[in-house]
Design a protein around this motif. Structure first.
Motif, PDB file in Angstrom:
ATOM      1  N   SER A 285      51.325  37.195  90.049  1.00 42.14           N
ATOM      2  CA  SER A 285      51.111  36.071  90.491  1.00 42.14           C
ATOM      3  C   SER A 285      51.907  34.809  89.616  1.00 42.14           C
ATOM      4  CB  SER A 285      49.494  35.675  90.451  1.00 42.14           C
ATOM      5  OG  SER A 285      49.007  35.659  89.422  1.00 42.14           O
ATOM      6  N   ALA A 286      51.992  33.662  90.450  1.00 44.13           N
ATOM      7  CA  ALA A 286      52.575  32.664  90.014  1.00 44.13           C
ATOM      8  C   ALA A 286      52.302  31.239  90.637  1.00 44.13           C
ATOM      9  CB  ALA A 286      54.220  32.720  89.685  1.00 44.13           C
ATOM     10  N   ASN A 287      52.384  30.148  89.786  1.00 37.32           N
ATOM     11  CA  ASN A 287      52.774  28.960  90.673  1.00 37.32           C
ATOM     12  C   ASN A 287      54.030  28.488  90.902  1.00 37.32           C
ATOM     13  OD1 ASN A 287      49.450  28.470  90.754  1.00 37.32           O
ATOM     14  ND2 ASN A 287      49.864  27.576  88.551  1.00 37.32           N
ATOM     15  N   GLU A 288      54.208  27.897  91.913  1.00 34.70           N
ATOM     16  CA  GLU A 288      55.306  27.191  92.115  1.00 34.70           C
ATOM     17  C   GLU A 288      56.020  26.563  90.993  1.00 34.70           C
ATOM     18  OE1 GLU A 288      55.493  24.878  95.595  1.00 34.70           O
ATOM     19  OE2 GLU A 288      54.411  23.176  94.804  1.00 34.70           O
ATOM     20  N   GLY A 289      57.204  26.697  90.682  1.00 29.73           N
ATOM     21  CA  GLY A 289      57.632  26.227  89.712  1.00 29.73           C
ATOM     22  C   GLY A 289      57.690  27.088  88.217  1.00 29.73           C
ATOM     23  N   ASP A 290      56.842  27.860  88.143  1.00 32.69           N
ATOM     24  CA  ASP A 290      56.604  29.014  87.057  1.00 32.69           C
ATOM     25  C   ASP A 290      58.071  29.797  86.775  1.00 32.69           C
ATOM     26  OD1 ASP A 290      54.265  27.916  86.554  1.00 32.69           O
ATOM     27  OD2 ASP A 290      53.156  29.695  87.245  1.00 32.69           O
ATOM     28  N   THR A 291      58.057  30.129  85.451  1.00 32.03           N
ATOM     29  CA  THR A 291      59.154  31.271  85.151  1.00 32.03           C
ATOM     30  C   THR A 291      58.093  32.445  84.493  1.00 32.03           C
ATOM     31  OG1 THR A 291      60.842  29.596  84.806  1.00 32.03           O
ATOM     32  CG2 THR A 291      61.123  31.630  83.694  1.00 32.03           C
TER      33      THR A 291
ATOM     34  N   PHE B 147      64.018  40.216  81.808  1.00 37.20           N
ATOM     35  CA  PHE B 147      64.656  39.194  82.672  1.00 37.20           C
ATOM     36  C   PHE B 147      63.494  38.187  82.957  1.00 37.20           C
ATOM     37  CE2 PHE B 147      63.610  42.548  85.614  1.00 37.20           C
ATOM     38  CZ  PHE B 147      63.297  41.952  86.657  1.00 37.20           C
ATOM     39  N   ASP B 148      63.892  37.116  83.269  1.00 33.65           N
ATOM     40  CA  ASP B 148      63.082  36.001  83.919  1.00 33.65           C
ATOM     41  C   ASP B 148      63.208  35.899  85.390  1.00 33.65           C
ATOM     42  OD1 ASP B 148      61.786  35.651  81.450  1.00 33.65           O
ATOM     43  OD2 ASP B 148      62.928  33.646  81.001  1.00 33.65           O
ATOM     44  N   CYS B 149      61.911  35.354  85.906  1.00 38.28           N
ATOM     45  CA  CYS B 149      62.169  34.969  87.236  1.00 38.28           C
ATOM     46  C   CYS B 149      61.480  33.598  87.370  1.00 38.28           C
ATOM     47  CB  CYS B 149      61.396  36.081  88.268  1.00 38.28           C
ATOM     48  SG  CYS B 149      62.111  37.611  88.413  1.00 38.28           S
ATOM     49  N   THR B 150      62.290  32.516  88.053  1.00 37.37           N
ATOM     50  CA  THR B 150      61.606  31.472  88.484  1.00 37.37           C
ATOM     51  C   THR B 150      61.199  31.320  89.875  1.00 37.37           C
ATOM     52  OG1 THR B 150      62.831  30.266  86.739  1.00 37.37           O
ATOM     53  CG2 THR B 150      62.085  28.753  88.355  1.00 37.37           C
ATOM     54  N   PHE B 151      60.029  31.066  90.236  1.00 39.80           N
ATOM     55  CA  PHE B 151      59.591  30.845  91.608  1.00 39.80           C
ATOM     56  C   PHE B 151      59.676  29.365  92.117  1.00 39.80           C
ATOM     57  CE2 PHE B 151      58.027  34.546  89.780  1.00 39.80           C
ATOM     58  CZ  PHE B 151      58.316  35.470  90.251  1.00 39.80           C
ATOM     59  N   PRO B 152      60.555  28.909  92.769  1.00 40.06           N
ATOM     60  CA  PRO B 152      60.969  27.508  92.840  1.00 40.06           C
ATOM     61  C   PRO B 152      59.643  26.866  93.924  1.00 40.06           C
ATOM     62  CG  PRO B 152      62.653  28.483  94.226  1.00 40.06           C
ATOM     63  CD  PRO B 152      61.809  29.686  93.347  1.00 40.06           C
ATOM     64  N   ASP B 153      59.364  27.701  94.831  1.00 39.99           N
ATOM     65  CA  ASP B 153      58.319  26.806  95.932  1.00 39.99           C
ATOM     66  C   ASP B 153      57.393  27.831  96.308  1.00 39.99           C
ATOM     67  OD1 ASP B 153      57.693  24.707  97.374  1.00 39.99           O
ATOM     68  OD2 ASP B 153      58.913  25.472  99.197  1.00 39.99           O
ATOM     69  N   GLY B 154      56.238  27.403  96.663  1.00 41.83           N
ATOM     70  CA  GLY B 154      55.158  28.013  97.181  1.00 41.83           C
ATOM     71  C   GLY B 154      54.402  27.209  98.383  1.00 41.83           C
ATOM     72  N   PRO B 155      53.654  27.935  99.046  1.00 42.95           N
ATOM     73  CA  PRO B 155      53.286  29.175  99.032  1.00 42.95           C
ATOM     74  C   PRO B 155      54.324  30.400  99.528  1.00 42.95           C
ATOM     75  CG  PRO B 155      52.229  28.247 100.912  1.00 42.95           C
ATOM     76  CD  PRO B 155      52.616  27.110 100.389  1.00 42.95           C
ATOM     77  N   ALA B 156      54.471  31.349  98.876  1.00 40.92           N
ATOM     78  CA  ALA B 156      55.416  32.312  99.161  1.00 40.92           C
ATOM     79  C   ALA B 156      55.252  33.478  98.523  1.00 40.92           C
ATOM     80  CB  ALA B 156      56.824  32.030  98.923  1.00 40.92           C
ATOM     81  N   SER B 157      55.753  34.553  98.876  1.00 41.10           N
ATOM     82  CA  SER B 157      55.739  35.938  98.197  1.00 41.10           C
ATOM     83  C   SER B 157      57.247  36.284  97.728  1.00 41.10           C
ATOM     84  CB  SER B 157      55.178  37.008  98.868  1.00 41.10           C
ATOM     85  OG  SER B 157      55.650  37.217  99.945  1.00 41.10           O
ATOM     86  N   SER B 158      57.320  37.046  96.689  1.00 38.99           N
ATOM     87  CA  SER B 158      58.633  37.668  96.548  1.00 38.99           C
ATOM     88  C   SER B 158      58.632  38.887  95.664  1.00 38.99           C
ATOM     89  CB  SER B 158      59.425  36.615  95.490  1.00 38.99           C
ATOM     90  OG  SER B 158      60.702  36.472  95.534  1.00 38.99           O
TER      91      SER B 158
ATOM     92  N   THR C 281      55.190  13.729  90.912  1.00 34.46           N
ATOM     93  CA  THR C 281      56.144  14.794  90.398  1.00 34.46           C
ATOM     94  C   THR C 281      55.537  15.915  91.208  1.00 34.46           C
ATOM     95  OG1 THR C 281      54.846  15.283  88.551  1.00 34.46           O
ATOM     96  CG2 THR C 281      57.019  13.950  88.397  1.00 34.46           C
ATOM     97  N   ASP C 282      56.206  17.130  91.551  1.00 32.20           N
ATOM     98  CA  ASP C 282      56.249  18.275  92.258  1.00 32.20           C
ATOM     99  C   ASP C 282      56.733  19.381  91.843  1.00 32.20           C
ATOM    100  OD1 ASP C 282      55.661  20.287  94.391  1.00 32.20           O
ATOM    101  OD2 ASP C 282      54.606  19.092  95.480  1.00 32.20           O
ATOM    102  N   PRO C 283      56.297  20.553  90.949  1.00 28.30           N
ATOM    103  CA  PRO C 283      56.978  21.579  90.608  1.00 28.30           C
ATOM    104  C   PRO C 283      57.712  22.375  91.820  1.00 28.30           C
ATOM    105  CG  PRO C 283      54.646  22.033  90.537  1.00 28.30           C
ATOM    106  CD  PRO C 283      54.656  20.765  91.096  1.00 28.30           C
ATOM    107  N   GLY C 284      57.281  22.271  93.014  1.00 32.17           N
ATOM    108  CA  GLY C 284      57.908  22.740  93.990  1.00 32.17           C
ATOM    109  C   GLY C 284      59.250  22.221  94.715  1.00 32.17           C
ATOM    110  N   ASN C 285      59.555  22.770  95.872  1.00 33.41           N
ATOM    111  CA  ASN C 285      60.833  22.254  96.429  1.00 33.41           C
ATOM    112  C   ASN C 285      60.238  21.392  97.633  1.00 33.41           C
ATOM    113  OD1 ASN C 285      63.397  21.703  97.299  1.00 33.41           O
ATOM    114  ND2 ASN C 285      63.510  23.595  98.406  1.00 33.41           N
ATOM    115  N   ASP C 286      59.652  20.216  97.131  1.00 31.62           N
ATOM    116  CA  ASP C 286      58.976  19.534  98.028  1.00 31.62           C
ATOM    117  C   ASP C 286      59.297  18.256  98.008  1.00 31.62           C
ATOM    118  OD1 ASP C 286      57.063  21.903  99.144  1.00 31.62           O
ATOM    119  OD2 ASP C 286      56.292  21.765  97.176  1.00 31.62           O
ATOM    120  N   PRO C 287      60.445  17.570  98.140  1.00 31.37           N
ATOM    121  CA  PRO C 287      60.868  16.663  97.516  1.00 31.37           C
ATOM    122  C   PRO C 287      60.490  15.104  98.329  1.00 31.37           C
ATOM    123  CG  PRO C 287      62.604  17.632  99.107  1.00 31.37           C
ATOM    124  CD  PRO C 287      61.512  18.575  99.005  1.00 31.37           C
TER     125      PRO C 287
END
Length: 401
Positions: A58-64, A101-112, A165-171
Motif C-alpha cells: 500500500s502507498a499514498n500517491e507521491g510515495d516512494t 529498487f524503489d517505486c514511486t507512485f505518482p497518482d492515486g487512486p490506482a493499483s500497480s 499542493t498535491d502529491p499526485g498528478n492533479d495539477p
C-alpha cells in the motif's frame, strides 16, 4: 553393479540443464564372452530461477517505497538477467543496494503490480517470476495553506493568500474561496488571493479555502481555517458650531454621523450642556442652544449609539465659552432746568442674563440733589443754583465679577 539378482543400478549427478543432457549406453558382460547392450537419452531439464520479492502493498500517491528480492537457481546459472518493474502506475528508481529498487507512485487512486523476473539464459523454462505485489495507491487530498488576518474592524477589507499542493498528478484542482457567514468575498487580480470585506460587527466569520482534485475519494483538502473576530466600530460624529456666545445668545449646531458598519439608524442624543438649553430645529441633524447666563462654560455634545453591545457610542463636543453681558440702562428725563427746579427722571434696566436684581445707583450729579419718589425706577433731581451743569446718571451692577 551386481547382477546376481538380475538388477542393475546407475546414477548421474547433474549440475546444469539442459547442457548435461546425453545418451547413456549400458553394456552387460557375463564374463564368458556373452554381452548385451542398451542405450537411452538422458534429458536434464533446466529449472527456472526462484525469485522472492519483499515490500509494501500500500502507498499514498507521491510515495516512494523500497522493494528487495532474492534470486536462487539450482543450476549453474550464476548471472541471470534481472528485470525489475513497478507496474503500470509506478516509476522504478535505482538504488545503490544490490537486489533492491524503489517505486514511486505518482497518482492515486490506482493499483500497480510490482514484480521481478530472472532469466537464466537457457533456451527453455528459463524465466522465473517473483511473487507479485499488488500495490494499492491511495489518493491524497490537496494541501491548502491559508494566510491572512484573524481580526478586523467592521467595514474593513482584508486580503488573504494561499498555496495549494498535491502529491499526485492533479495539477488543476477546483478551488473554492469563502469569507464565511459574516464576510463578503471580492476577487483580486493576483493568483491565489482574494479579499474579504466584513460589513458589520461585533461578529466572527470563518475564512477558508478548499481544493477538490476531482478524484472519487479523499479528494477535498481544506486548509487551516482562519476565524476572524470582527469588532464593532463606534459611530463617528462630526459637530460644527460656535465655541463662544454671550449670555442670552442662541446658537445653531449641525452635525454628521457616519458608521462603517451596518448600523443605519443610531440613537442620537443632542445636548447643550449644563448651562445651555436645547431647542429643536426643522432641519435634520441640527439643533439650537440658548445660553441663559454667563460667565460660564457649557459643553455642547452629540452622541450616537449604534445599539451594539460594545464600542457602540461615538460622540463629538464643543466647549462653549459663555460671556457675561452688562445690564442695559435706558434713562429718560429733561436735560435742562432753572435753578431751584425739581425734575423727575425714569429709567429701565434690562439684562440678557439670569441677573434679575442688579444693584441700582441713581445720581443727580455734582450740582443736583437726588430725591426718592414712590414710583419704581424713578427719582427726582433738584438743581439749587445756576448757572451750572450736572450729569444725571443711573448705573446697574449685577454683581458678576
Amino acid at each position: 553393479g551386481n547382477n546376481a539378482s538380475g538388477t542393475w543400478s546407475w546414477s548421474f549427478n547433474t549440475t546444469d540443464g539442459p547442457n548435461e543432457s546425453l545418451t547413456v549406453t549400458i553394456t552387460a558382460d557375463d564374463g564368458n564372452g556373452g554381452t548385451s547392450q542398451t542405450s537411452f537419452a538422458l534429458i536434464v531439464n533446466n529449472v527456472a530461477p526462484t525469485v522472492v520479492l519483499t515490500g509494501t502493498a500500500s502507498a499514498n500517491e507521491g510515495d516512494t517505497k523500497t522493494y528487495t528480492y532474492t534470486v536462487i537457481d539450482p543450476g549453474n546459472d550464476p548471472n541471470p538477467t534481472i528485470t525489475e518493474s513497478c507496474g503500470a502506475n509506478g516509476t522504478r528508481i535505482d538504488t545503490p543496494a544490490a537486489n533492491s529498487f524503489d517505486c514511486t507512485f505518482p497518482d492515486g487512486p490506482a493499483s500497480s503490480i510490482v514484480s521481478v523476473t530472472a532469466n537464466d539464459g537457457d533456451p527453455s523454462n528459463n524465466i522465473g517470476t517473483s511473487n507479485l505485489i499488488t500495490v494499492i495507491v491511495e489518493n491524497v487530498a490537496p494541501h491548502v495553506e491559508l494566510s491572512g488576518a484573524s481580526s478586523a474592524n467592521e467595514g474593513d477589507t482584508k486580503t488573504y493568500t494561499y498555496t495549494v499542493t498535491d502529491p499526485g498528478n492533479d495539477p488543476n484542482p477546483t478551488i473554492t474561496e469563502s469569507c464565511g457567514a459574516n464576510g463578503t468575498r471580492i476577487d483580486t487580480p493576483a493568483a491565489n488571493s482574494f479579499d474579504c470585506t466584513f460589513p458589520d460587527g461585533p461578529a466572527s466569520s470563518i475564512v477558508s479555502v478548499t481544493a477538490n482534485d476531482g478524484d472519487p475519494s479523499n479528494n477535498i483538502g481544506t486548509g487551516n481555517l482562519i476565524t476572524v473576530t470582527v469588532e464593532n466600530v463606534a459611530p463617528h460624529v462630526e459637530l460644527t458650531g460656535a465655541s463662544s456666545a454671550n449670555e442670552g445668545d442662541t446658537k445653531t449646531y449641525t452635525y454628521t454621523v457616519t458608521d462603517p458598519g451596518n448600523d443605519p439608524n443610531p440613537t442620537i442624543i443632542e445636548s447643550c450642556g449644563a448651562d445651555g438649553t436645547r431647542i429643536d430645529t426643522p432641519a435634520t441633524n441640527s439643533f439650537d442652544c440658548t445660553f441663559p447666563d454667563g460667565p460660564t462654560m457649557s459643553i455642547v455634545l452629540v452622541t450616537a449609539n449604534d445599539g451594539d453591545p460594545s464600542n457602540n457610542i461615538g460622540s463629538d463636543s464643543i466647549d462653549v465659552d459663555v460671556a457675561n453681558v452688562a445690564p442695559h440702562v435706558e434713562l429718560s428725563g429733561t436735560n435742562s432746568a432753572n435753578e431751584g427746579d425739581t425734575n423727575t427722571y425714569t429709567y429701565t434696566v434690562t439684562d440678557p442674563g439670569d441677573d434679575p436684581n442688579p444693584t441700582i445707583i441713581e445720581s443727580c450729579g455734582a450740582n443736583g440733589t437726588r430725591i426718592d419718589t414712590p414710583a419704581a425706577n424713578s427719582f427726582d433731581c433738584t438743581f439749587s443754583d445756576g448757572p451750572a451743569s450736572s450729569i444725571v446718571k443711573v448705573t446697574a451692577d449685577e454683581g458678576v465679577p
